[in-house]
Design a protein around this motif. Sequence first.
Motif, PDB file in Angstrom:
ATOM      1  N   PRO A 153      -0.123   4.703  -4.250  1.00  8.22           N
ATOM      2  CA  PRO A 153      -0.692   5.934  -3.700  1.00  8.22           C
ATOM      3  C   PRO A 153      -2.122   6.231  -4.140  1.00  8.22           C
ATOM      4  CG  PRO A 153       0.849   6.440  -5.457  1.00  8.22           C
ATOM      5  CD  PRO A 153       0.953   4.956  -5.196  1.00  8.22           C
ATOM      6  N   GLN A 164       0.813  -1.213   0.000  1.00 10.36           N
ATOM      7  CA  GLN A 164       0.000   0.000   0.000  1.00 10.36           C
ATOM      8  C   GLN A 164       0.847   1.264   0.000  1.00 10.36           C
ATOM      9  OE1 GLN A 164       0.108  -2.451   2.367  1.00 10.36           O
ATOM     10  NE2 GLN A 164      -1.094  -1.874   4.152  1.00 10.36           N
ATOM     11  N   ASP A 165       2.062   1.193   0.512  1.00  7.01           N
ATOM     12  CA  ASP A 165       2.926   2.382   0.488  1.00  7.01           C
ATOM     13  C   ASP A 165       3.350   2.733  -0.932  1.00  7.01           C
ATOM     14  OD1 ASP A 165       2.762   2.570   3.231  1.00  7.01           O
ATOM     15  OD2 ASP A 165       4.623   1.492   3.582  1.00  7.01           O
TER      16      ASP A 165
END
Length: 125
Positions: free
Chosen positions: A61, A57-58
């Motif tokens: 975006p 998930q990082d």
Amino acid sequence: MRWLVDGNNVIGARPDGWWRDRTGAMARLVAALDAFAAGSGEEVAVVFDGRERAVGQDGAPRVTVGFAPGGRNAADDAVAARVAADGDPATLTVVTSDRELASRVRAAGAHVAGAGGFRDRLPEP
């Protein structure tokens, strides 16, 4: 258009061995959803059953990733609650093939797209 994805349901729509590496399957879905969001310009969120995991998930975006601990179908309840609390559910399309969840979110004003058909639209990460 905004998309709210029943993550485990979409992963399970294709028997590609996802059960041998659930975290990897989640990460691949998040990456594909991020590519979809980049190409479409549409807002995308996904909810998975279970504890929070590092699923890329990082590096994605354009996708909001959520987890719903609390057992089987916890994500269904979380998705239905998000739709019910949304200020404009008519602009939401929930991606799921779960009949009960589909019925719940339609009753709250959202649209529904089938998991398999939606997954076929996603770019390969």
